[in-house]
Design a protein around this motif. Structure first.
Motif, PDB file in Angstrom:
ATOM      1  N   LEU A 372      21.918  23.084  45.440  1.00 45.49           N
ATOM      2  CA  LEU A 372      22.322  23.103  44.041  1.00 45.49           C
ATOM      3  C   LEU A 372      23.650  23.846  43.925  1.00 45.49           C
ATOM      4  O   LEU A 372      23.856  24.874  44.581  1.00 45.49           O
ATOM      5  CB  LEU A 372      21.266  23.789  43.180  1.00 45.49           C
ATOM      6  CG  LEU A 372      19.853  23.212  43.245  1.00 45.49           C
ATOM      7  CD1 LEU A 372      18.888  24.100  42.483  1.00 45.49           C
ATOM      8  CD2 LEU A 372      19.827  21.794  42.698  1.00 45.49           C
ATOM      9  N   ARG A 373      24.535  23.346  43.060  1.00 44.82           N
ATOM     10  CA  ARG A 373      25.834  23.989  42.911  1.00 44.82           C
ATOM     11  C   ARG A 373      26.388  23.740  41.525  1.00 44.82           C
ATOM     12  O   ARG A 373      26.372  22.616  41.026  1.00 44.82           O
ATOM     13  CB  ARG A 373      26.803  23.457  43.976  1.00 44.82           C
ATOM     14  CG  ARG A 373      28.220  23.953  43.862  1.00 44.82           C
ATOM     15  CD  ARG A 373      29.001  23.675  45.156  1.00 44.82           C
ATOM     16  NE  ARG A 373      28.895  22.309  45.585  1.00 44.82           N
ATOM     17  CZ  ARG A 373      29.800  21.359  45.319  1.00 44.82           C
ATOM     18  NH1 ARG A 373      30.875  21.666  44.606  1.00 44.82           N
ATOM     19  NH2 ARG A 373      29.650  20.128  45.771  1.00 44.82           N
ATOM     20  N   LEU A 374      26.857  24.819  40.890  1.00 46.27           N
ATOM     21  CA  LEU A 374      27.568  24.724  39.623  1.00 46.27           C
ATOM     22  C   LEU A 374      29.031  25.022  39.882  1.00 46.27           C
ATOM     23  O   LEU A 374      29.373  26.055  40.462  1.00 46.27           O
ATOM     24  CB  LEU A 374      27.000  25.720  38.610  1.00 46.27           C
ATOM     25  CG  LEU A 374      27.702  25.762  37.240  1.00 46.27           C
ATOM     26  CD1 LEU A 374      27.527  24.442  36.502  1.00 46.27           C
ATOM     27  CD2 LEU A 374      27.194  26.929  36.403  1.00 46.27           C
ATOM     28  N   GLN A 375      29.900  24.130  39.448  1.00 49.11           N
ATOM     29  CA  GLN A 375      31.343  24.287  39.665  1.00 49.11           C
ATOM     30  C   GLN A 375      32.044  24.504  38.336  1.00 49.11           C
ATOM     31  O   GLN A 375      31.835  23.760  37.375  1.00 49.11           O
ATOM     32  CB  GLN A 375      31.910  23.044  40.360  1.00 49.11           C
ATOM     33  CG  GLN A 375      33.424  23.065  40.540  1.00 49.11           C
ATOM     34  CD  GLN A 375      33.926  21.882  41.336  1.00 49.11           C
ATOM     35  OE1 GLN A 375      33.581  21.695  42.499  1.00 49.11           O
ATOM     36  NE2 GLN A 375      34.741  21.048  40.705  1.00 49.11           N
ATOM     37  N   TYR A 376      32.885  25.529  38.301  1.00 55.10           N
ATOM     38  CA  TYR A 376      33.655  25.861  37.106  1.00 55.10           C
ATOM     39  C   TYR A 376      35.126  25.921  37.487  1.00 55.10           C
ATOM     40  O   TYR A 376      35.522  26.686  38.360  1.00 55.10           O
ATOM     41  CB  TYR A 376      33.188  27.212  36.545  1.00 55.10           C
ATOM     42  CG  TYR A 376      34.020  27.741  35.403  1.00 55.10           C
ATOM     43  CD1 TYR A 376      34.352  26.937  34.311  1.00 55.10           C
ATOM     44  CD2 TYR A 376      34.462  29.060  35.407  1.00 55.10           C
ATOM     45  CE1 TYR A 376      35.108  27.439  33.260  1.00 55.10           C
ATOM     46  CE2 TYR A 376      35.224  29.568  34.359  1.00 55.10           C
ATOM     47  CZ  TYR A 376      35.539  28.755  33.286  1.00 55.10           C
ATOM     48  OH  TYR A 376      36.298  29.253  32.244  1.00 55.10           O
ATOM     49  N   GLU A 377      35.946  25.098  36.844  1.00 56.75           N
ATOM     50  CA  GLU A 377      37.388  25.069  37.089  1.00 56.75           C
ATOM     51  C   GLU A 377      38.085  25.419  35.780  1.00 56.75           C
ATOM     52  O   GLU A 377      38.329  24.546  34.953  1.00 56.75           O
ATOM     53  CB  GLU A 377      37.830  23.697  37.600  1.00 56.75           C
ATOM     54  CG  GLU A 377      37.263  23.325  38.952  1.00 56.75           C
ATOM     55  CD  GLU A 377      37.869  22.046  39.515  1.00 56.75           C
ATOM     56  OE1 GLU A 377      38.955  21.658  39.025  1.00 56.75           O
ATOM     57  OE2 GLU A 377      37.269  21.445  40.415  1.00 56.75           O
ATOM     58  N   TRP A 378      38.400  26.704  35.615  1.00 50.17           N
ATOM     59  CA  TRP A 378      39.007  27.119  34.361  1.00 50.17           C
ATOM     60  C   TRP A 378      40.516  26.914  34.353  1.00 50.17           C
ATOM     61  O   TRP A 378      41.129  26.928  33.296  1.00 50.17           O
ATOM     62  CB  TRP A 378      38.646  28.561  34.044  1.00 50.17           C
ATOM     63  CG  TRP A 378      39.260  29.612  34.918  1.00 50.17           C
ATOM     64  CD1 TRP A 378      40.404  30.304  34.672  1.00 50.17           C
ATOM     65  CD2 TRP A 378      38.771  30.094  36.160  1.00 50.17           C
ATOM     66  NE1 TRP A 378      40.655  31.195  35.681  1.00 50.17           N
ATOM     67  CE2 TRP A 378      39.656  31.094  36.614  1.00 50.17           C
ATOM     68  CE3 TRP A 378      37.649  29.794  36.954  1.00 50.17           C
ATOM     69  CZ2 TRP A 378      39.477  31.771  37.811  1.00 50.17           C
ATOM     70  CZ3 TRP A 378      37.465  30.476  38.137  1.00 50.17           C
ATOM     71  CH2 TRP A 378      38.362  31.443  38.558  1.00 50.17           C
ATOM     72  N   GLN A 379      41.099  26.682  35.537  1.00 49.11           N
ATOM     73  CA  GLN A 379      42.493  26.297  35.638  1.00 49.11           C
ATOM     74  C   GLN A 379      42.630  25.319  36.791  1.00 49.11           C
ATOM     75  O   GLN A 379      41.738  25.211  37.637  1.00 49.11           O
ATOM     76  CB  GLN A 379      43.399  27.518  35.865  1.00 49.11           C
ATOM     77  CG  GLN A 379      43.512  28.445  34.668  1.00 49.11           C
ATOM     78  CD  GLN A 379      44.501  29.575  34.909  1.00 49.11           C
ATOM     79  OE1 GLN A 379      45.159  29.640  35.940  1.00 49.11           O
ATOM     80  NE2 GLN A 379      44.596  30.477  33.948  1.00 49.11           N
ATOM     81  N   ASP A 380      43.778  24.625  36.845  1.00 49.00           N
ATOM     82  CA  ASP A 380      43.966  23.634  37.899  1.00 49.00           C
ATOM     83  C   ASP A 380      43.931  24.260  39.294  1.00 49.00           C
ATOM     84  O   ASP A 380      43.541  23.606  40.258  1.00 49.00           O
ATOM     85  CB  ASP A 380      45.298  22.905  37.706  1.00 49.00           C
ATOM     86  CG  ASP A 380      45.275  21.983  36.492  1.00 49.00           C
ATOM     87  OD1 ASP A 380      44.175  21.624  36.051  1.00 49.00           O
ATOM     88  OD2 ASP A 380      46.365  21.645  35.988  1.00 49.00           O
ATOM     89  N   ASN A 381      44.341  25.506  39.397  1.00 47.14           N
ATOM     90  CA  ASN A 381      44.440  26.138  40.717  1.00 47.14           C
ATOM     91  C   ASN A 381      43.398  27.238  40.927  1.00 47.14           C
ATOM     92  O   ASN A 381      43.541  28.066  41.814  1.00 47.14           O
ATOM     93  CB  ASN A 381      45.841  26.710  40.922  1.00 47.14           C
ATOM     94  CG  ASN A 381      46.184  27.770  39.885  1.00 47.14           C
ATOM     95  OD1 ASN A 381      45.508  27.910  38.878  1.00 47.14           O
ATOM     96  ND2 ASN A 381      47.250  28.503  40.145  1.00 47.14           N
TER      97      ASN A 381
END
Length: 424
Positions: A372-381
């Motif tokens: 299980l994995r939650l991915q959070y990308e709050w900016q492009d980098n």
């Protein structure tokens, strides 16, 4: 040969290769613009074993902090490309000391990519003591020339073949493990790669991958690989044909990918001629599809894998036959069983949040693992992962724990991790 002599020997090999590469590459490349990129990743991880697992000899809970710095440079001029990728890898915690203990017990474990078999030793151990292991290495070092209908690339590089999404029977060059989560970069191999683009849209790729014997470090044709693959598309069906000689074993393979009602159906099959006589067949078939559910983007896949070298009886796991154990040791295979079913689901909760759930089932011993994995990308980098690996199965099964002796089991840990990545 003393340790100091070995060090100089490995350095000489790397320096000779680097000088050769510079001589091969046009001088005016030095003045070309360099494209820089890379990442810095930090991953604290906790692993939990059962009391009688051999990995729990220092405690059932293992805590580590992993660091991964990668710097990449690409130099492009008309017809010519150069690629260099430097890595600094470190593990601070309980695992380095545990791995050293288990290696002394005869369990071959590596924290970082092993260079014993590679043509070039481009890895330097920076620190290996107590709770810290740190290395620096070159994961890419190649020069390529692109003509109108052909490509030639020499040096450390990565090539992926086949249609597998989880398992990889046609990818014989450093394939990813089925449980690998971070697949951004495949480990590079020292090879000569060529591609010929045909007028009808088809192409022929070939690879010469020399290796050294892990005991005497001499180049060995019996340890090397030679392969050629033909790829073509016919009426919206992509198909591949593969011929290879891999570790003194002849192989042929074929695969296809086709659109079926918006989904993509893929299949790979490989026939290996065993040195002991006879042939072994491995194959996979998968289906993946993307759709919208309640306004959310969803992607799913299902894959069946038949491992011709695998075992159908779990009581044989502790002492697998040589043809299976050799492939496990060199990283061609990662699983002991014969039949597997893998599933995966990705839900885009919002443009910044994605939820991933995947599972692998051993269809013979009824064990498996859920990831299980939650991915959070709050900016492009910038990217953050929160994940858990949850194996299940009874004792004696592949994911439940393999018996080593009357006292210990080789267990599969439950893992919790956070992965913070910065990209540039």
């Amino acid at each position: 040969m003393s340790n100091l002599q070995k060090c100089h020997h490995h350095q000489d090999r790397g320096q000779t290769w680097f000088i050769f590469l510079l001589l091969l590459f046009p001088v005016n490349q030095v003045f070309a613009a360099v494209e820089w990129s890379g990442h810095l990743k930090y991953q604290p991880i906790s692993q939990f074993y059962q009391a009688d697992d051999v990995q729990a000899r220092n405690g059932q809970a293992i805590q580590d902090q992993l660091f991964d710095l990668r710097l990449q440079a690409k130099i492009k001029r008309p017809g010519w490309n150069t690629q260099i990728a430097y890595e600094w890898l470190a593990d601070y915690g309980d695992q380095p000391q545990l791995y050293r203990q288990l290696t002394r017990l005869g369990l071959p474990l590596n924290l970082f990519p092993d260079n014993k078999h590679r043509l070039l030793d481009l890895t330097t151990s920076l620190y290996e003591r107590g709770k810290l292991n740190a290395v620096q290495r070159l994961d890419r070092l190649s020069v390529s020339y692109h003509g109108e209908q052909w490509i030639l690339k020499l040096g450390r590089q990565a090539v992926s073949w086949g249609n597998g999404l989880v398992f990889q029977p046609l990818d014989i060059f450093a394939p990813f493990a089925p449980t690998a989560v971070d697949k951004a970069y495949k480990t590079g191999e020292d090879m000569l790669y060529g591609q010929w683009l045909l007028d009808n849209g088809a192409d022929i790729q070939w690879i010469i991958l020399p290796r050294r014997h892990i005991h005497n470090h001499k180049l060995s044709s019996g340890q090397s690989s030679f392969a050629v693959k033909f790829h073509h598309s016919l009426e919206e069906i992509d198909f591949d044909l593969l011929l290879a000689r891999h570790y003194a074993q002849n192989s042929i393979g074929a695969g296809f990918a086709a659109d079926i009602g918006g989904a993509v159906w893929r299949m790979d099959i490989r026939l290996d001629h065993k040195p002991s006589g006879g042939n072994t067949v491995s194959m996979l078939s998968n289906l993946d599809y993307a759709w919208t559910l309640y306004g959310k983007n969803v992607y799913g896949l299902i894959e069946y894998y038949y491992n011709g070298f695998g075992l159908s009886q779990s009581e044989n796991y502790a002492k697998p036959p040589a043809e299976l154990s050799q492939r496990l040791l060199r990283g061609d295979l990662f699983n002991l069983g014969r039949d597997y079913l893998a599933t995966a689901l990705q839900i885009e909760l919002s443009p910044l949040y994605n939820l991933f759930a995947s599972s692998i089932f051993n269809l013979h011993d009824q064990s498996g693992i859920m990831q299980l994995r939650l991915q959070y990308e709050w900016q492009d980098n910038r990217r953050l992962w929160l994940g858990a690996d949850l194996p299940w199965g009874k004792r004696g099964s592949e994911f439940g724990g393999i018996v080593l002796n009357e006292k210990y089991w080789l267990g599969s840990s439950k893992r919790l991790y956070l992965n913070l990545g910065f990209f540039f």
